[in-house]
Design a protein around this motif. Sequence first.
Motif, PDB file in Angstrom:
ATOM      1  N   ASP A   1       5.563 -11.548   9.935  1.00 39.33           N
ATOM      2  CA  ASP A   1       5.706 -12.400   8.757  1.00 39.33           C
ATOM      3  C   ASP A   1       4.674 -11.968   7.713  1.00 39.33           C
ATOM      4  O   ASP A   1       3.518 -11.700   8.066  1.00 39.33           O
ATOM      5  N   ASP A   2       5.105 -11.904   6.466  1.00 40.74           N
ATOM      6  CA  ASP A   2       4.158 -11.520   5.414  1.00 40.74           C
ATOM      7  C   ASP A   2       3.290 -12.703   4.983  1.00 40.74           C
ATOM      8  O   ASP A   2       2.331 -12.521   4.220  1.00 40.74           O
ATOM      9  N   ASP A   3       3.609 -13.888   5.479  1.00 41.53           N
ATOM     10  CA  ASP A   3       2.826 -15.080   5.158  1.00 41.53           C
ATOM     11  C   ASP A   3       1.693 -15.219   6.180  1.00 41.53           C
ATOM     12  O   ASP A   3       1.929 -15.486   7.368  1.00 41.53           O
ATOM     13  N   GLN A   4       0.463 -15.058   5.715  1.00 47.00           N
ATOM     14  CA  GLN A   4      -0.685 -15.085   6.616  1.00 47.00           C
ATOM     15  C   GLN A   4      -0.838 -16.422   7.315  1.00 47.00           C
ATOM     16  O   GLN A   4      -1.239 -16.496   8.473  1.00 47.00           O
ATOM     17  N   SER A   5      -0.501 -17.505   6.628  1.00 46.88           N
ATOM     18  CA  SER A   5      -0.666 -18.834   7.220  1.00 46.88           C
ATOM     19  C   SER A   5       0.286 -19.037   8.400  1.00 46.88           C
ATOM     20  O   SER A   5      -0.077 -19.651   9.414  1.00 46.88           O
ATOM     21  N   ILE A   6       1.518 -18.517   8.287  1.00 46.31           N
ATOM     22  CA  ILE A   6       2.475 -18.636   9.394  1.00 46.31           C
ATOM     23  C   ILE A   6       1.960 -17.861  10.598  1.00 46.31           C
ATOM     24  O   ILE A   6       1.984 -18.352  11.737  1.00 46.31           O
ATOM     25  N   ARG A   7       1.485 -16.653  10.364  1.00 43.08           N
ATOM     26  CA  ARG A   7       0.961 -15.848  11.468  1.00 43.08           C
ATOM     27  C   ARG A   7      -0.210 -16.556  12.141  1.00 43.08           C
ATOM     28  O   ARG A   7      -0.281 -16.617  13.380  1.00 43.08           O
ATOM     29  N   PHE A   8      -1.115 -17.103  11.343  1.00 42.73           N
ATOM     30  CA  PHE A   8      -2.307 -17.756  11.879  1.00 42.73           C
ATOM     31  C   PHE A   8      -1.937 -18.959  12.740  1.00 42.73           C
ATOM     32  O   PHE A   8      -2.452 -19.133  13.857  1.00 42.73           O
ATOM     33  N   VAL A   9      -1.034 -19.793  12.237  1.00 47.51           N
ATOM     34  CA  VAL A   9      -0.648 -21.007  12.953  1.00 47.51           C
ATOM     35  C   VAL A   9       0.016 -20.664  14.293  1.00 47.51           C
ATOM     36  O   VAL A   9      -0.291 -21.261  15.334  1.00 47.51           O
ATOM     37  N   LEU A  10       0.936 -19.696  14.283  1.00 47.37           N
ATOM     38  CA  LEU A  10       1.623 -19.324  15.514  1.00 47.37           C
ATOM     39  C   LEU A  10       0.670 -18.666  16.508  1.00 47.37           C
ATOM     40  O   LEU A  10       0.740 -18.924  17.719  1.00 47.37           O
ATOM     41  N   GLU A  11      -0.235 -17.825  16.022  1.00 47.77           N
ATOM     42  CA  GLU A  11      -1.201 -17.175  16.912  1.00 47.77           C
ATOM     43  C   GLU A  11      -2.052 -18.215  17.636  1.00 47.77           C
ATOM     44  O   GLU A  11      -2.255 -18.131  18.866  1.00 47.77           O
ATOM     45  N   LYS A  12      -2.577 -19.193  16.901  1.00 47.01           N
ATOM     46  CA  LYS A  12      -3.426 -20.213  17.505  1.00 47.01           C
ATOM     47  C   LYS A  12      -2.648 -21.074  18.502  1.00 47.01           C
ATOM     48  O   LYS A  12      -3.154 -21.430  19.571  1.00 47.01           O
ATOM     49  N   ALA A  13      -1.403 -21.409  18.136  1.00 43.48           N
ATOM     50  CA  ALA A  13      -0.589 -22.247  19.025  1.00 43.48           C
ATOM     51  C   ALA A  13      -0.272 -21.506  20.324  1.00 43.48           C
ATOM     52  O   ALA A  13      -0.329 -22.086  21.418  1.00 43.48           O
ATOM     53  N   LEU A  14       0.040 -20.222  20.224  1.00 43.02           N
ATOM     54  CA  LEU A  14       0.344 -19.432  21.422  1.00 43.02           C
ATOM     55  C   LEU A  14      -0.908 -19.215  22.266  1.00 43.02           C
ATOM     56  O   LEU A  14      -0.841 -19.187  23.498  1.00 43.02           O
ATOM     57  N   LEU A  15      -2.045 -19.085  21.593  1.00 44.95           N
ATOM     58  CA  LEU A  15      -3.305 -18.912  22.312  1.00 44.95           C
ATOM     59  C   LEU A  15      -3.613 -20.139  23.163  1.00 44.95           C
ATOM     60  O   LEU A  15      -4.072 -20.026  24.309  1.00 44.95           O
ATOM     61  N   ARG A  16      -3.357 -21.328  22.596  1.00 46.72           N
ATOM     62  CA  ARG A  16      -3.584 -22.562  23.358  1.00 46.72           C
ATOM     63  C   ARG A  16      -2.673 -22.628  24.583  1.00 46.72           C
ATOM     64  O   ARG A  16      -3.026 -23.231  25.589  1.00 46.72           O
ATOM     65  N   GLU A  17      -1.498 -22.014  24.475  1.00 46.80           N
ATOM     66  CA  GLU A  17      -0.549 -22.017  25.589  1.00 46.80           C
ATOM     67  C   GLU A  17      -0.764 -20.825  26.516  1.00 46.80           C
ATOM     68  O   GLU A  17       0.049 -20.579  27.415  1.00 46.80           O
ATOM     69  N   GLN A  18      -1.838 -20.064  26.269  1.00 47.57           N
ATOM     70  CA  GLN A  18      -2.176 -18.885  27.063  1.00 47.57           C
ATOM     71  C   GLN A  18      -1.065 -17.845  27.031  1.00 47.57           C
ATOM     72  O   GLN A  18      -0.762 -17.170  28.035  1.00 47.57           O
ATOM     73  N   LEU A  19      -0.452 -17.696  25.861  1.00 40.79           N
ATOM     74  CA  LEU A  19       0.568 -16.681  25.638  1.00 40.79           C
ATOM     75  C   LEU A  19      -0.009 -15.626  24.698  1.00 40.79           C
ATOM     76  O   LEU A  19      -0.361 -15.935  23.563  1.00 40.79           O
ATOM     77  N   PRO A  20      -0.125 -14.376  25.130  1.00 41.83           N
ATOM     78  CA  PRO A  20      -0.686 -13.336  24.270  1.00 41.83           C
ATOM     79  C   PRO A  20       0.234 -13.038  23.090  1.00 41.83           C
ATOM     80  O   PRO A  20       1.461 -13.152  23.199  1.00 41.83           O
ATOM     81  N   SER A  21      -0.360 -12.653  21.961  1.00 41.69           N
ATOM     82  CA  SER A  21       0.440 -12.392  20.773  1.00 41.69           C
ATOM     83  C   SER A  21      -0.141 -11.217  19.993  1.00 41.69           C
ATOM     84  O   SER A  21      -1.299 -10.829  20.177  1.00 41.69           O
ATOM     85  N   ARG A  22       0.672 -10.665  19.124  1.00 39.16           N
ATOM     86  CA  ARG A  22       0.266  -9.601  18.222  1.00 39.16           C
ATOM     87  C   ARG A  22       1.029  -9.785  16.922  1.00 39.16           C
ATOM     88  O   ARG A  22       2.238 -10.060  16.946  1.00 39.16           O
TER      89      ARG A  22
END
Length: 498
Positions: free
Chosen positions: A8-29
């Motif tokens: 996603d070119d929207d930095q806020s969308i990337r940030f929100v999804l990364e943090k949410a997946l991190l809380r669920e112990q799901l790795p992301s890139r």
Amino acid sequence: MKPIWIVDDDQSIRFVLEKALLREQLPSRSFTNARDVIAALDEDKAPQVLVSDIRMPGGSGLDLLDKVKARYPGLPVIIMTAYSDLDSAVSAFQGGAFEYLPKPFDLSKAVELIRRAVEESQREEVGDETMAEAPEMLGQAPAMQDVFRAIGRLSQSNVTVMITGESGSGKELVARALHKHSPRANGPFVAINTAAIPKDLLESELFGHERGAFTGAQTMRRGRFEQADGGTLFLDEIGDMPFDLQTRLLRVLSDGHFYRVGGHSAVKTNVRVIAATHQNLEQRVKEGVFREDLFHRLNVIRLRLPALRERREDIPMLTRHFLQQSARQLGVEPKRISDAALGWIGQFAFPGNVRQLENMCHWLTVMAPAQVIEPKDLPPEVAVLEAPSAPPVLATSVAEPPVWVQGQADVAAPQKVPDTPALPAVLEGSWEQGLEADATALLATDRTDVWDTLTARFESRLIQAALAATRGRRIDAAQKLGIGRNTITRKIQELGLE
């Protein structure tokens, strides 16, 4: 576990999804454009799940979807798009997207969707491994493992084998496996269904004929026994062979010699015979329609193939295999099937056995409207004939289809229930007890979606009844139910009641 890629070119969308997946112990890139994703695919392994925006500089999410699916057909791709952009949503599903996520989205629902995609991805990986290990025949049930062991023991022998089992259970597959793993594997495998050929032609089909043997025999023709020389001859439905031909077959099995129709010189053949039948040959012998000496000659080793209902644990694996096979034959994207739909299929008796399941998967590949097959997409016979006991609807009409066939038949308008004090007693004695029985049955299985399944059934029937009472007017139906207009619209979409 492999990471989840977010594009996603929207930095806020990337940030929100990364943090949410991190809380669920799901790795992301994360990636900002499609070009970087393609470059990463060239360098790294594919992700577990790909979540992509649909509109980005340097390439759209739909273009990325096409390129990713070309390389990794089984990779779940979630497309993020605007809620009102119907064309994009349709294009995403046509391109093979796992699901689309409308913006702005509820974060918890987004994470739940990604988790479902991860589970689907892991199932695909297990399925692919299984396909590679067992490309000829599939089966993990103990009964099928016994069959596999028997094939292994019999493969190096030339002994005659009798395969018994119901129609559609895969007897020819077993015969082909016995041939493929035998010393005769380089020789021909010739199959003939003795029940499918008229009696007058069967003798010529089996033993061949000489020129002029009968009207129309303008040239000499080699029969199936000669064609199979050095290999294996599979005689399917041997129980239906005409009695007079059974004598000729017995002679061939005894010394390997036979005469073509109209011939005078004996022909020698070296053939391993594998026979199959769905009938009880002992009973056929007692009835005098099958030779006892031929029965004993064929029945050297008997191999019984279990019916599909005797190995229900193989149904999910077989279903996914046939869906992939059907998609390859039709040149389309393979469809996935939900656990709920697999649950319904697993309860079906399958009188036609594996062949019926294969045909059903062909039907679903063509007829199921979405990329993910849900219970409402299944053919009517699955839901109607083999559904578990479920509570009747609130209406008093017995002609109405039961709860479990929602989506498979037109729903009749429920009759008006008299507004009397006796109503609660009627309800308590019918649908509530039925609901409890249905819940008890589902809770006794390995399913983990009992709440969602029963809630969806209840809500679906309740909304259908309200719409029938208001002649399809959603606003009036919502008022009668005591819910908002947006709520009933959303529920209709979620439950597939459009």
